[in-house]
Design a protein around this motif. Structure first.
Motif, PDB file in Angstrom:
ATOM      1  N   LEU A 143      -2.763  -4.760  -4.429  1.00 18.80           N
ATOM      2  CA  LEU A 143      -2.199  -3.505  -4.346  1.00 18.80           C
ATOM      3  C   LEU A 143      -3.350  -2.637  -3.430  1.00 18.80           C
ATOM      4  N   GLY A 144      -2.944  -1.675  -2.752  1.00 20.75           N
ATOM      5  CA  GLY A 144      -3.894  -1.003  -1.971  1.00 20.75           C
ATOM      6  C   GLY A 144      -3.304   0.626  -1.617  1.00 20.75           C
ATOM      7  N   VAL A 145      -4.352   1.239  -0.831  1.00 18.81           N
ATOM      8  CA  VAL A 145      -4.244   2.820  -0.487  1.00 18.81           C
ATOM      9  C   VAL A 145      -4.579   2.766   0.994  1.00 18.81           C
ATOM     10  N   ILE A 146      -3.465   3.050   1.904  1.00 20.05           N
ATOM     11  CA  ILE A 146      -4.060   3.469   3.100  1.00 20.05           C
ATOM     12  C   ILE A 146      -4.873   4.543   3.206  1.00 20.05           C
ATOM     13  N   GLU A 147      -6.200   4.327   3.423  1.00 25.09           N
ATOM     14  CA  GLU A 147      -7.048   5.462   3.744  1.00 25.09           C
ATOM     15  C   GLU A 147      -7.578   6.011   5.266  1.00 25.09           C
ATOM     16  N   GLU A 148      -7.210   5.195   6.140  1.00 26.59           N
ATOM     17  CA  GLU A 148      -7.232   5.787   7.357  1.00 26.59           C
ATOM     18  C   GLU A 148      -6.420   5.026   8.421  1.00 26.59           C
ATOM     19  N   ILE A 149      -5.876   5.837   9.398  1.00 27.22           N
ATOM     20  CA  ILE A 149      -5.005   5.223  10.415  1.00 27.22           C
ATOM     21  C   ILE A 149      -5.921   5.266  11.439  1.00 27.22           C
ATOM     22  N   HIS A 150      -6.216   4.271  12.284  1.00 28.07           N
ATOM     23  CA  HIS A 150      -6.995   4.156  13.593  1.00 28.07           C
ATOM     24  C   HIS A 150      -6.251   4.738  14.805  1.00 28.07           C
ATOM     25  N   LYS A 157       0.771  12.842   4.636  1.00 27.23           N
ATOM     26  CA  LYS A 157       2.029  13.743   4.738  1.00 27.23           C
ATOM     27  C   LYS A 157       1.804  15.037   4.753  1.00 27.23           C
ATOM     28  N   LYS A 158       0.677  15.398   4.285  1.00 27.35           N
ATOM     29  CA  LYS A 158       0.286  16.774   4.714  1.00 27.35           C
ATOM     30  C   LYS A 158       0.077  17.366   6.108  1.00 27.35           C
ATOM     31  N   ARG A 159      -0.472  16.072   6.616  1.00 30.86           N
ATOM     32  CA  ARG A 159      -0.759  16.340   8.245  1.00 30.86           C
ATOM     33  C   ARG A 159       0.503  16.038   9.140  1.00 30.86           C
ATOM     34  N   LYS A 160       1.401  15.822   8.539  1.00 34.07           N
ATOM     35  CA  LYS A 160       2.652  15.161   8.912  1.00 34.07           C
ATOM     36  C   LYS A 160       2.272  13.866   9.914  1.00 34.07           C
ATOM     37  N   ILE A 161       1.574  12.978   9.431  1.00 33.76           N
ATOM     38  CA  ILE A 161       1.424  11.767   9.863  1.00 33.76           C
ATOM     39  C   ILE A 161       2.281  10.618   9.236  1.00 33.76           C
ATOM     40  N   THR A 162       3.129   9.795   9.919  1.00 30.84           N
ATOM     41  CA  THR A 162       3.654   8.707   9.197  1.00 30.84           C
ATOM     42  C   THR A 162       3.145   7.665   9.426  1.00 30.84           C
ATOM     43  N   PRO A 163       2.574   6.578   8.672  1.00 31.34           N
ATOM     44  CA  PRO A 163       1.991   5.505   9.150  1.00 31.34           C
ATOM     45  C   PRO A 163       3.161   4.551   9.816  1.00 31.34           C
ATOM     46  N   LEU A 164       2.783   4.131  10.798  1.00 29.49           N
ATOM     47  CA  LEU A 164       3.731   3.188  11.436  1.00 29.49           C
ATOM     48  C   LEU A 164       3.647   1.642  11.546  1.00 29.49           C
ATOM     49  N   VAL A 165       4.592   1.046  11.485  1.00 31.42           N
ATOM     50  CA  VAL A 165       4.456  -0.566  11.837  1.00 31.42           C
ATOM     51  C   VAL A 165       3.505  -0.721  13.183  1.00 31.42           C
ATOM     52  N   GLY A 166       2.406  -1.536  13.013  1.00 35.65           N
ATOM     53  CA  GLY A 166       1.814  -1.809  14.376  1.00 35.65           C
ATOM     54  C   GLY A 166       0.453  -1.255  14.099  1.00 35.65           C
ATOM     55  N   ASP A 167       0.500   0.062  13.322  1.00 34.27           N
ATOM     56  CA  ASP A 167      -0.941   0.795  13.008  1.00 34.27           C
ATOM     57  C   ASP A 167      -1.947  -0.031  12.515  1.00 34.27           C
ATOM     58  N   ARG A 168      -3.255  -0.176  12.997  1.00 36.43           N
ATOM     59  CA  ARG A 168      -4.433  -0.677  12.446  1.00 36.43           C
ATOM     60  C   ARG A 168      -4.897   0.586  11.402  1.00 36.43           C
ATOM     61  N   SER A 181      -7.262   1.195   7.653  1.00 30.30           N
ATOM     62  CA  SER A 181      -8.298   0.792   6.556  1.00 30.30           C
ATOM     63  C   SER A 181      -7.918   1.165   5.193  1.00 30.30           C
ATOM     64  N   ILE A 182      -7.868   0.108   4.518  1.00 33.45           N
ATOM     65  CA  ILE A 182      -7.151   0.385   3.071  1.00 33.45           C
ATOM     66  C   ILE A 182      -8.311   0.288   2.023  1.00 33.45           C
ATOM     67  N   CYS A 237       0.704  -1.270   0.033  1.00 36.10           N
ATOM     68  CA  CYS A 237      -0.066  -0.087   0.080  1.00 36.10           C
ATOM     69  C   CYS A 237       0.770   1.379   0.160  1.00 36.10           C
ATOM     70  N   LYS A 238       0.424   2.314  -0.658  1.00 39.87           N
ATOM     71  CA  LYS A 238       0.935   3.835  -0.694  1.00 39.87           C
ATOM     72  C   LYS A 238      -0.068   4.291   0.578  1.00 39.87           C
ATOM     73  N   ALA A 239       0.236   5.331   1.020  1.00 35.00           N
ATOM     74  CA  ALA A 239      -0.435   5.950   2.088  1.00 35.00           C
ATOM     75  C   ALA A 239      -1.085   7.248   1.318  1.00 35.00           C
ATOM     76  N   ARG A 240      -2.270   7.707   1.587  1.00 32.92           N
ATOM     77  CA  ARG A 240      -2.969   9.014   0.993  1.00 32.92           C
ATOM     78  C   ARG A 240      -2.139  10.040   1.118  1.00 32.92           C
ATOM     79  N   GLY A 241      -2.188  11.112   0.432  1.00 31.92           N
ATOM     80  CA  GLY A 241      -1.183  12.229   0.428  1.00 31.92           C
ATOM     81  C   GLY A 241      -1.421  12.974   1.872  1.00 31.92           C
ATOM     82  N   ILE A 242      -2.961  12.970   2.140  1.00 28.12           N
ATOM     83  CA  ILE A 242      -3.482  13.665   3.156  1.00 28.12           C
ATOM     84  C   ILE A 242      -2.572  13.355   4.463  1.00 28.12           C
TER      85      ILE A 242
END
Ligand code: GDP
Ligand code: ZN
Length: 302
Positions: free
Chosen positions: A62-69, A39-50, A52-53, A32-37
């Protein structure tokens, strides 16, 4: 053409490399790639994150990370989200357990709000009950204590039970048997050690990212050990007593409410120590850290 699919899948990030995140959902791993939003919000997905893709291609996974819980906890070293517990491993012999370091690791866990489980390994090297008082001392302090031996395969089932359905990070000095234990839990599973710190020592800016390893018996293990360097000096003195679990029954009952439990009259912690409700060795560690932090403050104010 990419497949049209609006369905969102929930998963967990096992690994991140160069802007790609590997998200496990049921039996599949999606790149997965992460949604650009983010990066804009300075949030980096982390290993262990739950997360939604959304799926871009089911065939190619292939997917896109839409939401980090929301994260329960975020560890810095290693950089992993939602760690449920630290398994702190020491050997009962060769090397002898360093009680001061053990108490430091436990205090660091309390500081981070991370549950700790103690694991005394190399149990086979004990001839008698010489360590029973240590096990009970930490049990009395409020910790789960495991006794294990990878040589005689003792206690590994207990460890598997402790690891089940949780994200765990292993900590403890080298040579105590962390890798051997994990290998007994799941053959082939090893912690990545040595290499990382060697590289850092040589001054190379190699960032080695941690990964989660999924256990066949349930749960995930962070593939690098935690707490490689420890600095308790930034802990506030007033907070130190709360980092000793068993002190919490007493530290609000002292005559002075700013009592540091060193030599003040009417100290309930020292009373508990005298009555055997707090183990002398634990109190020694408390005093040691207290002095260390005090010294550090004095030095800094020069
Ligand atoms: P780590 O550095 O904590 O990952 O430790 P290792 O797993 O590499 O083990 C260090 C050494 O201790 C190795 O020589 C192991 O064979 C040995 N060892 C590990 N577990 C046990 C055990 O339960 N009993 C004994 N006697 N030796 C062990
Ligand atoms: Zn006190």
């Amino acid at each position: 053409m990419q497949e049209q699919q609006n369905e969102m899948l929930k998963g967990i990030i096992l690994k991140g490399i160069g802007g790609f995140y590997y998200v496990k959902h049921e039996d599949s791993i999606y790149e997965c790639k992460a949604r650009g939003i983010f990066k804009k919000r300075k949030i980096t997905p982390l290993v262990g994150d739950r997360v939604s893709i959304s799926i871009q291609s089911e065939d190619e996974k292939l997917g896109v990370i839409e939401e980090i819980h929301p994260r329960k906890l975020e560890m810095i070293r290693p950089s992993v989200a939602n760690v449920d517990q630290a398994v702190i491993v020491f050997s009962v012999k060769s090397p002898d357990p360093n009680i001061n370091l053990m108490d430091k690791l436990l205090a660091m866990c309390e500081y981070m709000g991370l549950n700790a489980v103690l694991c005394f390994n190399k149990f086979d090297l004990l001839k008698d009950d010489e360590f029973d008082h240590f096990y009970s001392m930490y049990e009395n302090a409020g910790y789960k204590v495991l006794k294990t031996s990878t040589k005689i395969n003792h206690g590994v089932d207990d460890l598997i039970t402790v690891l089940k359905d949780k994200i765990s990070v292993f900590a403890g000095p080298s040579g105590v048997g962390k890798s051997s234990l994990l290998n007994n839990v799941q053959p082939g599973l090893k912690l990545k050690t040595g290499a990382l710190s060697d590289k850092i020592k040589r001054g190379k800016h190699t960032t080695r990212h941690s990964e989660l390893i999924e256990l066949a018996t349930g749960g995930w293990v962070v593939d690098t050990p935690g707490f490689t360097s420890l600095d308790i000096n930034y802990i506030e003195l007033a907070e130190l007593d709360t980092l000793f679990r068993e002190f919490r029954d007493f530290n609000n009952q002292c005559r002075f409410n700013n009592c540091m439990h060193i030599s003040e009259p009417g100290c309930a912690v020292i009373e508990a120590l005298d009555e055997g409700d707090i183990h002398p060795s634990r109190y020694e560690s408390y005093k040691y850290f207290y002095n260390q932090i005090t010294e550090h403050r004095r030095y800094k104010s020069w």
